[in-house]
Design an enzyme around this catalytic site. Structure first.
Site, short mmCIF file in Angstrom:
data_model
loop_
_atom_site.label_atom_id
_atom_site.label_comp_id
_atom_site.label_asym_id
_atom_site.label_seq_id
_atom_site.Cartn_x
_atom_site.Cartn_y
_atom_site.Cartn_z
N LYS A 1 -78.62 2.13 24.20
CA LYS A 1 -78.82 2.59 25.58
C LYS A 1 -80.29 2.42 26.01
O LYS A 1 -80.57 1.96 27.11
CB LYS A 1 -78.41 4.07 25.73
CG LYS A 1 -76.96 4.35 25.39
CD LYS A 1 -76.60 5.81 25.53
CE LYS A 1 -77.33 6.74 24.60
NZ LYS A 1 -77.03 6.55 23.18
N ARG B 1 -74.21 15.10 28.21
CA ARG B 1 -73.66 14.90 26.87
C ARG B 1 -72.50 15.84 26.60
O ARG B 1 -71.87 15.74 25.54
CB ARG B 1 -74.76 15.21 25.85
CG ARG B 1 -75.36 13.99 25.18
CD ARG B 1 -76.39 14.48 24.19
NE ARG B 1 -76.68 13.52 23.18
CZ ARG B 1 -77.65 12.62 23.28
NH1 ARG B 1 -78.39 12.54 24.36
NH2 ARG B 1 -77.87 11.80 22.28
N ARG C 1 -83.52 1.07 12.78
CA ARG C 1 -84.48 1.24 13.89
C ARG C 1 -85.83 1.73 13.38
O ARG C 1 -85.92 2.59 12.52
CB ARG C 1 -83.93 2.24 14.90
CG ARG C 1 -84.95 2.58 15.98
CD ARG C 1 -84.36 3.31 17.14
NE ARG C 1 -83.58 4.47 16.76
CZ ARG C 1 -82.80 5.13 17.60
NH1 ARG C 1 -82.70 4.75 18.84
NH2 ARG C 1 -82.11 6.17 17.18
N ARG D 1 -87.34 7.45 12.97
CA ARG D 1 -87.17 8.74 13.64
C ARG D 1 -86.55 9.73 12.66
O ARG D 1 -85.67 9.36 11.88
CB ARG D 1 -86.22 8.56 14.84
CG ARG D 1 -86.91 8.67 16.17
CD ARG D 1 -86.06 8.23 17.31
NE ARG D 1 -84.82 8.97 17.52
CZ ARG D 1 -84.01 8.76 18.55
NH1 ARG D 1 -84.31 7.84 19.45
NH2 ARG D 1 -82.90 9.44 18.68
N ARG E 1 -75.02 13.73 14.32
CA ARG E 1 -75.09 13.18 15.69
C ARG E 1 -73.78 12.50 16.07
O ARG E 1 -73.31 12.63 17.20
CB ARG E 1 -76.24 12.16 15.79
CG ARG E 1 -77.60 12.83 15.87
CD ARG E 1 -78.70 11.87 15.56
NE ARG E 1 -78.93 10.89 16.61
CZ ARG E 1 -79.67 9.79 16.44
NH1 ARG E 1 -80.24 9.54 15.27
NH2 ARG E 1 -79.85 8.96 17.43
P1 AP5 Z 1 -81.63 1.97 20.96
O1 AP5 Z 1 -81.73 1.20 22.23
O2 AP5 Z 1 -82.84 2.73 20.50
O3 AP5 Z 1 -80.33 2.92 20.98
P2 AP5 Z 1 -80.00 4.24 21.81
O4 AP5 Z 1 -78.57 4.17 22.22
O5 AP5 Z 1 -81.02 4.47 22.89
O6 AP5 Z 1 -80.15 5.28 20.63
P3 AP5 Z 1 -80.71 6.75 20.55
O7 AP5 Z 1 -80.61 7.13 19.10
O8 AP5 Z 1 -82.06 6.87 21.18
O9 AP5 Z 1 -79.67 7.53 21.36
P4 AP5 Z 1 -79.35 8.99 21.20
O10 AP5 Z 1 -78.38 9.17 22.31
O11 AP5 Z 1 -78.89 9.46 19.89
O12 AP5 Z 1 -80.79 9.68 21.32
P5 AP5 Z 1 -81.45 10.60 22.40
O13 AP5 Z 1 -82.87 10.31 22.38
O14 AP5 Z 1 -80.71 10.57 23.70
O15 AP5 Z 1 -81.17 0.96 19.82
C1 AP5 Z 1 -81.00 1.38 18.48
C2 AP5 Z 1 -81.46 0.25 17.52
O16 AP5 Z 1 -80.59 -0.86 17.67
C3 AP5 Z 1 -82.89 -0.29 17.81
O17 AP5 Z 1 -83.51 -0.56 16.59
C4 AP5 Z 1 -82.66 -1.57 18.63
O18 AP5 Z 1 -83.68 -2.52 18.41
C5 AP5 Z 1 -81.32 -2.05 18.06
N1 AP5 Z 1 -80.48 -2.71 19.06
C6 AP5 Z 1 -80.30 -2.33 20.35
N2 AP5 Z 1 -79.43 -3.16 20.96
C7 AP5 Z 1 -79.05 -4.08 20.04
C8 AP5 Z 1 -78.17 -5.19 20.06
N3 AP5 Z 1 -77.50 -5.52 21.18
N4 AP5 Z 1 -78.02 -5.91 18.92
C9 AP5 Z 1 -78.70 -5.59 17.80
N5 AP5 Z 1 -79.56 -4.55 17.71
C10 AP5 Z 1 -79.73 -3.80 18.82
O19 AP5 Z 1 -81.15 12.06 21.81
C11 AP5 Z 1 -81.71 12.50 20.61
C12 AP5 Z 1 -81.37 13.96 20.40
O20 AP5 Z 1 -81.90 14.78 21.47
C13 AP5 Z 1 -79.89 14.33 20.36
O21 AP5 Z 1 -79.32 14.09 19.08
C14 AP5 Z 1 -79.96 15.82 20.72
O22 AP5 Z 1 -80.37 16.59 19.63
C15 AP5 Z 1 -81.05 15.86 21.77
N6 AP5 Z 1 -80.54 15.68 23.14
C16 AP5 Z 1 -80.95 14.72 24.03
N7 AP5 Z 1 -80.29 14.83 25.18
C17 AP5 Z 1 -79.44 15.88 25.05
C18 AP5 Z 1 -78.46 16.46 25.90
N8 AP5 Z 1 -78.26 15.99 27.15
N9 AP5 Z 1 -77.74 17.52 25.42
C19 AP5 Z 1 -77.95 18.01 24.19
N10 AP5 Z 1 -78.85 17.49 23.32
C20 AP5 Z 1 -79.59 16.44 23.75
#
Ligand code: AP5
Length: 250
Positions: free
Chosen positions: A41, A119, A158, A191, A202
């Protein structure tokens, strides 16, 4: 040089303002990006920002930006940091307070992409109410789908720059020099919540609380489903295509 994506108002909240004005856009896109952790994302949000101008509003980034800031023990932010580290969802109340403090970002002239919010069903209902009360609506909810083994491999490979936060992957997007950021020379790190025990938590939280939101938004007629398999540029092209088709249909 690629212009820096200024998200100061979102990341800091309160009275903080973005120094850079939003990009001039032909159309103001208001999107939600859905999908499992690690599906890509953030990677797509970056590409979409440069194409559509919409600002990436990531709740996870707000929690990460607050890390290292003095948070009183027992405060909602301190609790959120430790929940996040374990891979658990942060409480709805905390997330909704954070978003409510940043509602002016929903009016940004460049548009927005909510990434990682909503979420849970309670968050989705609250977002609907917020949008109605602000007289704005979502254009689409983009749901990225990928088999779980690929998701796990994306997360576990990552690496993030500890300084400028650029994202790399040990196999699919490696830095030129191992462990060093191509952009600023910073140290690349994993991370804390990308470790296997937190990833398991997660994914469970995703299946239980977030995956059902696809049906919620399908019922609202907003869902756009994208196959996230393939190179980021292919996934990006598919996303743009599906959004363009939606505009044509409307
Ligand atoms: P990347 O683009 O970093 O993936 P992402 O989907 O953004 O992953 P995140 O882990 O950041 O999402 P998340 O939803 O768990 O985290 P968030 O920060 O929201 O890509 C991942 C890897 O793949 C990279 O190395 C990239 O290079 C590679 N890649 C990308 N595309 C590719 C492709 N097409 N082919 C090959 N490789 C590729 O949340 C973190 C935490 O915050 C949660 O667990 C929770 O504790 C808290 N939190 C945040 N928001 C809330 C909420 N609304 N409610 C409750 N808790 C929340």
């Amino acid at each position: 040089m690629t212009p820096v994506h200024d998200r100061t108002a979102w990341l800091k909240g309160g009275e903080a303002v973005c120094v850079q004005p939003p990009m001039k856009v032909e159309r103001t896109w208001r999107l939600v990006l859905l999908g499992p952790p690690g599906v890509g994302k953030g990677t797509q949000a970056d590409l979409l920002h440069h194409a559509l101008g919409a600002c990436q509003l990531s709740t996870g980034d707000v929690f990460r930006a607050a890390r290292g800031q003095p948070a009183a023990a027992g405060s909602a932010m301190a609790e959120a940091q430790s929940q996040m580290e374990r891979g658990e969802l942060v409480r709805d109340e905390t997330v909704l307070t954070l978003v409510a403090e940043r509602t002016r970002c929903l009016h940004c002239g460049g548009g927005f992409m909510l990434d990682g919010f909503p979420r849970t069903r309670a968050q989705a209902v609250a977002l609907d109410q917020l949008m109605v009360s602000h007289g704005i609506g979502l254009d689409a909810v983009v749901n990225y789908e990928l088999p779980e083994d690929e998701v796990v491999s994306r997360i576990s490979g990552r690496r993030i720059c500890s300084s400028c936060k650029s994202v790399f992957h040990v196999a699919t997007h490696p830095p030129e020099a191992e462990g060093t950021c191509d952009h600023c020379g910073g140290l690349l790190m994993q991370r804390a919540d990308d470790r296997p025990d937190a990833v398991r938590v997660r994914l469970e939280a995703y299946h239980e609380a977030t995956e059902p939101l696809a049906e919620y938004y399908r019922a609202e007629g907003l869902l756009v489903t994208v196959n996230a398999h393939g190179h980021p540029d292919e996934v990006f092209a598919q996303t743009l295509n599906l959004l363009a088709r939606r505009v044509l249909k409307a």
